[in-house]
Design a protein around this motif. Structure first.
Motif, PDB file in Angstrom:
ATOM      1  N   SER A 120       9.520  10.424   4.984  1.00  0.00           N
ATOM      2  CA  SER A 120      10.723  10.387   5.799  1.00  0.00           C
ATOM      3  C   SER A 120      11.677   9.294   5.340  1.00  0.00           C
ATOM      4  CB  SER A 120      10.367  10.156   7.273  1.00  0.00           C
ATOM      5  OG  SER A 120      11.536   9.938   8.038  1.00  0.00           O
ATOM      6  N   ARG A 121      12.829   9.695   4.822  1.00  0.00           N
ATOM      7  CA  ARG A 121      13.855   8.731   4.443  1.00  0.00           C
ATOM      8  C   ARG A 121      14.351   7.965   5.666  1.00  0.00           C
ATOM      9  NH1 ARG A 121      16.883  10.790  -0.678  1.00  0.00           N
ATOM     10  NH2 ARG A 121      18.179   9.005  -0.157  1.00  0.00           N
ATOM     11  N   ARG A 122      14.462   8.663   6.789  1.00  0.00           N
ATOM     12  CA  ARG A 122      14.964   8.026   8.003  1.00  0.00           C
ATOM     13  C   ARG A 122      14.025   6.919   8.464  1.00  0.00           C
ATOM     14  NH1 ARG A 122      16.403  12.071  12.611  1.00  0.00           N
ATOM     15  NH2 ARG A 122      18.081  12.476  11.113  1.00  0.00           N
ATOM     16  N   ALA A 123      12.720   7.172   8.417  1.00  0.00           N
ATOM     17  CA  ALA A 123      11.758   6.150   8.840  1.00  0.00           C
ATOM     18  C   ALA A 123      11.833   4.925   7.933  1.00  0.00           C
ATOM     19  CB  ALA A 123      10.344   6.737   8.831  1.00  0.00           C
ATOM     20  N   ALA A 124      11.948   5.150   6.627  1.00  0.00           N
ATOM     21  CA  ALA A 124      12.030   4.021   5.693  1.00  0.00           C
ATOM     22  C   ALA A 124      13.309   3.228   5.908  1.00  0.00           C
ATOM     23  CB  ALA A 124      11.945   4.529   4.255  1.00  0.00           C
ATOM     24  N   ALA A 125      14.436   3.925   6.134  1.00  0.00           N
ATOM     25  CA  ALA A 125      15.717   3.241   6.304  1.00  0.00           C
ATOM     26  C   ALA A 125      15.742   2.431   7.596  1.00  0.00           C
ATOM     27  CB  ALA A 125      16.855   4.253   6.286  1.00  0.00           C
ATOM     28  N   ALA A 126      15.232   3.016   8.685  1.00  0.00           N
ATOM     29  CA  ALA A 126      15.246   2.319   9.969  1.00  0.00           C
ATOM     30  C   ALA A 126      14.362   1.084   9.930  1.00  0.00           C
ATOM     31  CB  ALA A 126      14.800   3.270  11.084  1.00  0.00           C
ATOM     32  N   SER A 129       4.094  -3.414   5.995  1.00  0.00           N
ATOM     33  CA  SER A 129       4.918  -2.341   6.560  1.00  0.00           C
ATOM     34  C   SER A 129       4.449  -0.995   6.042  1.00  0.00           C
ATOM     35  CB  SER A 129       6.386  -2.555   6.196  1.00  0.00           C
ATOM     36  OG  SER A 129       6.561  -2.473   4.784  1.00  0.00           O
ATOM     37  N   ALA A 130       4.861   0.073   6.718  1.00  0.00           N
ATOM     38  CA  ALA A 130       4.543   1.423   6.251  1.00  0.00           C
ATOM     39  C   ALA A 130       5.420   2.425   6.973  1.00  0.00           C
ATOM     40  CB  ALA A 130       3.071   1.763   6.479  1.00  0.00           C
ATOM     41  N   ALA A 131       6.181   3.207   6.219  1.00  0.00           N
ATOM     42  CA  ALA A 131       6.984   4.274   6.809  1.00  0.00           C
ATOM     43  C   ALA A 131       6.064   5.418   7.216  1.00  0.00           C
ATOM     44  CB  ALA A 131       8.012   4.772   5.805  1.00  0.00           C
ATOM     45  N   ALA A 132       6.329   6.005   8.376  1.00  0.00           N
ATOM     46  CA  ALA A 132       5.504   7.109   8.844  1.00  0.00           C
ATOM     47  C   ALA A 132       6.404   8.210   9.407  1.00  0.00           C
ATOM     48  CB  ALA A 132       4.528   6.618   9.908  1.00  0.00           C
ATOM     49  N   ARG A 182       0.854  -1.194   0.000  1.00  0.00           N
ATOM     50  CA  ARG A 182       0.000   0.000   0.000  1.00  0.00           C
ATOM     51  C   ARG A 182       0.890   1.244   0.000  1.00  0.00           C
ATOM     52  NH1 ARG A 182      -1.626   0.117   6.445  1.00  0.00           N
ATOM     53  NH2 ARG A 182       0.386  -0.676   7.174  1.00  0.00           N
ATOM     54  N   ARG A 183       0.263   2.386   0.227  1.00  0.00           N
ATOM     55  CA  ARG A 183       1.019   3.643   0.335  1.00  0.00           C
ATOM     56  C   ARG A 183       2.061   3.526   1.448  1.00  0.00           C
ATOM     57  NH1 ARG A 183       0.351   7.891   4.012  1.00  0.00           N
ATOM     58  NH2 ARG A 183       0.906   9.981   3.257  1.00  0.00           N
ATOM     59  N   GLY A 184       3.320   3.827   1.116  1.00  0.00           N
ATOM     60  CA  GLY A 184       4.365   3.859   2.124  1.00  0.00           C
ATOM     61  C   GLY A 184       4.962   2.524   2.496  1.00  0.00           C
ATOM     62  N   THR A 185       4.506   1.422   1.865  1.00  0.00           N
ATOM     63  CA  THR A 185       5.116   0.122   2.137  1.00  0.00           C
ATOM     64  C   THR A 185       6.623   0.221   1.932  1.00  0.00           C
ATOM     65  OG1 THR A 185       3.167  -1.213   1.639  1.00  0.00           O
ATOM     66  CG2 THR A 185       5.309  -2.257   1.314  1.00  0.00           C
TER      67      THR A 185
END
Length: 316
Positions: A297-303, A290-293, A229-232
């Motif tokens: 945010s690059r940091r959220a996706a990387a972590a 999963s979903a970055a929030a 989905r969005r942000g996966t």
């Protein structure tokens, strides 16, 4: 999503106005323009975590491989529903004939830009570990995809309990909020919206945010049925590089293998939307559920990506 054929070489440079070199303004379903007015918020405001990872691109390992692009043509659209109303993704449009890098890419390499300076921390999941984990494929797509218009349909979406993945080319998506490298002057096929938006409602920035494009739901494969989905969060591998990204756009239902300008650049692939990309050798691993929030945010996706990648290869 782009579906570009071999055209527009002779006039490539002429299409780029001098102002594009220095003065261009920075910047669920497939593309839909806002109902009225431009995106809210300043167009030149920095995105969250736009340059929060250390390191420097090794230009000796980068490449500029002209490929057959897929893009859009006026009047040929695909309507996709995401629960937010219809959006329209043009399916085919002519692209530039490969062989030259036009306009602002001559004499300057955007892979040297600050956002391109990405390193990989010691102890991080290696490309070899991820590639070993996806060596085998249990297809979850009902029919294979093409990498470009006119190419064979020979790319399966594979699945495991906690991820889906595929191996394909990388065509450069420059769509979204306009910026220095992604705008109507640097890319005559530019589209100023993405399927998904930032947390503040603005369009995603292809030149700042590493994102991947998924095919629109169809009889071949419906990504929503597989927790995408969005942000996966996605781990994307090219050669010995692993970079983390989010799902940020939706493209044609029969084509796969596209990523944002920022992700191409971070992988060491030339990000020119008209003559860049690479014809093969890119592995996309999307972690189900999963979903970055926030999504930008690059940091959220990387972590989150590093944690999920460790579990995926059995190191978590």
């Amino acid at each position: 999503m782009r579906v570009r054929s071999l055209m527009l070489v002779a006039v490539g440079a002429a299409l780029i106005a001098p102002a594009a070199l220095h003065g261009a303004a920075p910047p669920e379903a497939a593309h839909e323009r806002p109902a009225s007015g431009p995106d809210a918020g300043p167009r030149d405001a920095p995105d969250a975590d736009a340059a929060d990872l250390p390191g420097q691109v090794d230009l000796s390992r980068t490449e500029a491989v002209p490929v057959t692009r897929h893009g859009r043509a006026p009047g040929n659209t695909l309507t996709v529903s995401s629960g937010l109303g219809p959006r329209h993704t043009p399916l085919t449009r002519p692209g530039r004939k490969p062989g030259t890098v036009p306009g602002p890419w001559r004499g300057r390499d955007p892979r040297n830009a600050p956002d391109a300076r990405r390193g990989q921390a010691a102890g991080a999941v290696r490309a070899a570990d991820l590639l070993a984990a996806v060596r085998d494929c249990a297809p979850v797509s009902r029919a294979p995809f093409r990498s470009d218009v006119g190419k064979p349909a020979d790319i399966d979406v594979c699945g495991r309990r906690n991820a889906v993945y595929w191996k394909a080319d990388l065509d450069v998506d420059c769509d979204g909020r306009p910026g220095r490298w992604c705008n109507a002057q640097t890319d005559p096929l530019f589209h100023d919206t993405t399927a998904y938006q930032q947390s503040d409602g603005r369009q995603l920035s292809a030149e700042r945010l590493p994102y991947v494009v998924v095919p629109a739901p169809s009889h071949r494969w419906n990504h929503r049925e597989h927790g995408v989905r969005r942000g996966t969060v996605a781990a994307v591998v090219h050669r010995d590089r692993v970079r983390y990204a989010v799902v940020g756009d939706v493209g044609p239902e029969d084509i796969i293998g596209e990523a944002s300008y920022a992700l191409a650049r971070d992988l060491g692939v030339h990000p020119d939307p008209r003559g860049g990309g690479t014809a093969s050798g890119v592995t996309y691993i999307l972690f189900k559920g999963s979903a970055a929030a926030p999504v930008e945010s690059r940091r959220a996706a990387a972590a989150q990506g590093e944690r999920l990648a460790r579990a995926f290869v059995g190191r978590g």
